[in-house]
Design a protein around this motif. Structure first.
Motif, PDB file in Angstrom:
ATOM      1  N   ASP A  74       0.832  -1.205   0.000  1.00  0.00           N
ATOM      2  CA  ASP A  74       0.000   0.000   0.000  1.00  0.00           C
ATOM      3  C   ASP A  74       0.866   1.254   0.000  1.00  0.00           C
ATOM      4  O   ASP A  74       0.562   2.233  -0.690  1.00  0.00           O
ATOM      5  N   VAL A  75       1.947   1.231   0.778  1.00  0.00           N
ATOM      6  CA  VAL A  75       2.875   2.371   0.794  1.00  0.00           C
ATOM      7  C   VAL A  75       3.442   2.595  -0.605  1.00  0.00           C
ATOM      8  O   VAL A  75       3.458   3.728  -1.120  1.00  0.00           O
ATOM      9  N   LEU A  76       3.899   1.519  -1.228  1.00  0.00           N
ATOM     10  CA  LEU A  76       4.475   1.642  -2.570  1.00  0.00           C
ATOM     11  C   LEU A  76       3.416   2.045  -3.593  1.00  0.00           C
ATOM     12  O   LEU A  76       3.700   2.820  -4.513  1.00  0.00           O
ATOM     13  N   GLY A  77       2.195   1.551  -3.406  1.00  0.00           N
ATOM     14  CA  GLY A  77       1.111   1.950  -4.290  1.00  0.00           C
ATOM     15  C   GLY A  77       0.779   3.420  -4.152  1.00  0.00           C
ATOM     16  O   GLY A  77       0.431   4.088  -5.140  1.00  0.00           O
ATOM     17  N   LEU A  78       0.896   3.950  -2.953  1.00  0.00           N
ATOM     18  CA  LEU A  78       0.665   5.380  -2.745  1.00  0.00           C
ATOM     19  C   LEU A  78       1.746   6.193  -3.448  1.00  0.00           C
ATOM     20  O   LEU A  78       1.444   7.231  -4.062  1.00  0.00           O
ATOM     21  N   LEU A  79       2.988   5.730  -3.388  1.00  0.00           N
ATOM     22  CA  LEU A  79       4.051   6.412  -4.127  1.00  0.00           C
ATOM     23  C   LEU A  79       3.756   6.390  -5.629  1.00  0.00           C
ATOM     24  O   LEU A  79       3.954   7.399  -6.318  1.00  0.00           O
ATOM     25  N   ASP A  80       3.280   5.263  -6.128  1.00  0.00           N
ATOM     26  CA  ASP A  80       2.919   5.187  -7.550  1.00  0.00           C
ATOM     27  C   ASP A  80       1.816   6.187  -7.878  1.00  0.00           C
ATOM     28  O   ASP A  80       1.883   6.895  -8.891  1.00  0.00           O
ATOM     29  N   HIS A  81       0.802   6.230  -7.031  1.00  0.00           N
ATOM     30  CA  HIS A  81      -0.328   7.131  -7.263  1.00  0.00           C
ATOM     31  C   HIS A  81       0.128   8.588  -7.318  1.00  0.00           C
ATOM     32  O   HIS A  81      -0.368   9.371  -8.136  1.00  0.00           O
ATOM     33  N   LEU A  82       1.070   8.936  -6.453  1.00  0.00           N
ATOM     34  CA  LEU A  82       1.558  10.315  -6.387  1.00  0.00           C
ATOM     35  C   LEU A  82       2.714  10.560  -7.354  1.00  0.00           C
ATOM     36  O   LEU A  82       3.275  11.667  -7.370  1.00  0.00           O
ATOM     37  N   GLU A  83       3.079   9.531  -8.125  1.00  0.00           N
ATOM     38  CA  GLU A  83       4.159   9.621  -9.115  1.00  0.00           C
ATOM     39  C   GLU A  83       5.479  10.045  -8.455  1.00  0.00           C
ATOM     40  O   GLU A  83       6.200  10.895  -8.962  1.00  0.00           O
ATOM     41  N   ILE A  84       5.770   9.400  -7.338  1.00  0.00           N
ATOM     42  CA  ILE A  84       7.006   9.650  -6.599  1.00  0.00           C
ATOM     43  C   ILE A  84       7.940   8.461  -6.827  1.00  0.00           C
ATOM     44  O   ILE A  84       7.589   7.325  -6.523  1.00  0.00           O
ATOM     45  N   GLU A  85       9.112   8.735  -7.344  1.00  0.00           N
ATOM     46  CA  GLU A  85      10.047   7.666  -7.663  1.00  0.00           C
ATOM     47  C   GLU A  85      10.780   7.158  -6.426  1.00  0.00           C
ATOM     48  O   GLU A  85      10.960   5.949  -6.250  1.00  0.00           O
ATOM     49  N   GLN A  86      11.219   8.081  -5.562  1.00  0.00           N
ATOM     50  CA  GLN A  86      11.977   7.701  -4.370  1.00  0.00           C
ATOM     51  C   GLN A  86      11.468   8.476  -3.161  1.00  0.00           C
ATOM     52  O   GLN A  86      11.008   9.618  -3.278  1.00  0.00           O
ATOM     53  N   ALA A  87      11.578   7.835  -1.994  1.00  0.00           N
ATOM     54  CA  ALA A  87      11.074   8.464  -0.768  1.00  0.00           C
ATOM     55  C   ALA A  87      11.835   7.922   0.431  1.00  0.00           C
ATOM     56  O   ALA A  87      12.481   6.865   0.374  1.00  0.00           O
ATOM     57  N   ALA A  88      11.742   8.651   1.536  1.00  0.00           N
ATOM     58  CA  ALA A  88      12.181   8.170   2.841  1.00  0.00           C
ATOM     59  C   ALA A  88      10.940   7.776   3.623  1.00  0.00           C
ATOM     60  O   ALA A  88       9.895   8.418   3.507  1.00  0.00           O
ATOM     61  N   LEU A  89      11.035   6.708   4.391  1.00  0.00           N
ATOM     62  CA  LEU A  89       9.897   6.209   5.148  1.00  0.00           C
ATOM     63  C   LEU A  89      10.129   6.396   6.637  1.00  0.00           C
ATOM     64  O   LEU A  89      11.223   6.106   7.140  1.00  0.00           O
ATOM     65  N   VAL A  90       9.093   6.863   7.315  1.00  0.00           N
ATOM     66  CA  VAL A  90       9.131   7.021   8.774  1.00  0.00           C
ATOM     67  C   VAL A  90       7.994   6.183   9.335  1.00  0.00           C
ATOM     68  O   VAL A  90       6.820   6.440   9.053  1.00  0.00           O
TER      69      VAL A  90
END
Length: 259
Positions: A74-90
């Protein structure tokens, strides 16, 4: 109010926008995106994203059983939805369970990992019994005072915040706790896979947290190959982003700045 259709769920999220590095905050059990209200301060430099996991907050889940691997997707799917390639997770508490799994599923997309009060080894038999009885009664009797006051004291331990979250719990359908509780109680011991995580990490814990202390934090730090260290949050409870936001925000800013 933004929602995204992700893996069969209608996921609620908040996104500050901006051009900075995306920070995705994942909450613990019985909490929601409001656990990280004070972390919006970081939006001056970063793109702050909070969301409600399955069975929590405003997310509309299918009420089917799920695991922390599902939450990670779900976290990765949210990144896909927002078109974010890379992120930091907290990840705070159980939110850290999803975060570490996302880091394993998509190592090229997760550039940093901050784990707060997250136990990735086995729960003690006493803790298993406590949680099993508490969630069993929650389903049978609802969020009665005997349950909510104890849980709030263990996790939040701030009179004003305790009252606010207890009021939120009382308004929710008691049955929504079923799948998150099963996910927690049936999760696997994940400690042996931590060495596979390739991104820089930091571990935080509250010095007043009865559920996750200095010993657990040090063990987690040692298990993470690229962990930069342990940050004690003085006077912090299990929900340190909520109760000690200034210390948590400062530690996150320092960690992200260093990497």
């Amino acid at each position: 109010m933004p929602f995204a259709e992700i893996n069969g769920q209608r996921v609620h999220y908040q996104d500050s926008g901006g051009e900075g590095l995306a920070l995705v905050f994942s909450h613990g059990i019985l909490m929601d995106h409001e656990m990280f209200a004070a972390q919006q301060e970081l939006a001056r430099e970063y793109r702050v994203i909070t969301w409600d996991a399955r069975g929590h907050g405003l997310t509309e889940s299918d009420r089917r059983p799920f695991t922390y691997w599902d939450q990670a997707r779900d976290v990765l799917g949210l990144l896909d939805h927002l078109e974010i390639e890379q992120a930091a997770l907290v990840g705070a508490a159980e939110g850290g369970q999803a975060s570490v799994r996302a880091a394993l599923l998509a190592p090229d997309r997760i550039v940093a990992l901050a784990l707060i009060s997250t136990l990735l080894g086995e729960e003690s038999p006493r803790a298993q019994e406590f949680y099993g009885q508490m969630f069993g009664r929650w389903l049978a009797e609802g969020p009665i005072d005997e349950l909510t006051t104890v849980f709030a004291a263990l996790t939040i331990n701030d009179p004003e915040e305790n009252a606010r979250w207890i009021a939120k719990w009382r308004e929710r359908d008691r049955e929504l706790v079923a799948e998150p509780a099963t996910c927690l109680l049936e999760r696997e011991d994940f400690s042996e896979r931590l060495r596979q995580i390739r991104c820089p990490a930091v571990v935080m814990y509250g010095t007043a947290d009865p559920l996750f202390g200095a010993q657990e934090a040090e063990e987690l730090s040692e298990a993470l190959r690229y962990c930069v260290g342990v940050v004690p949050v003085e006077g912090g409870s299990h929900a340190t982003p909520l109760t000690c936001p200034d210390q948590v925000n400062a530690a996150l800013s320092y960690f992200l700045g260093e990497i």
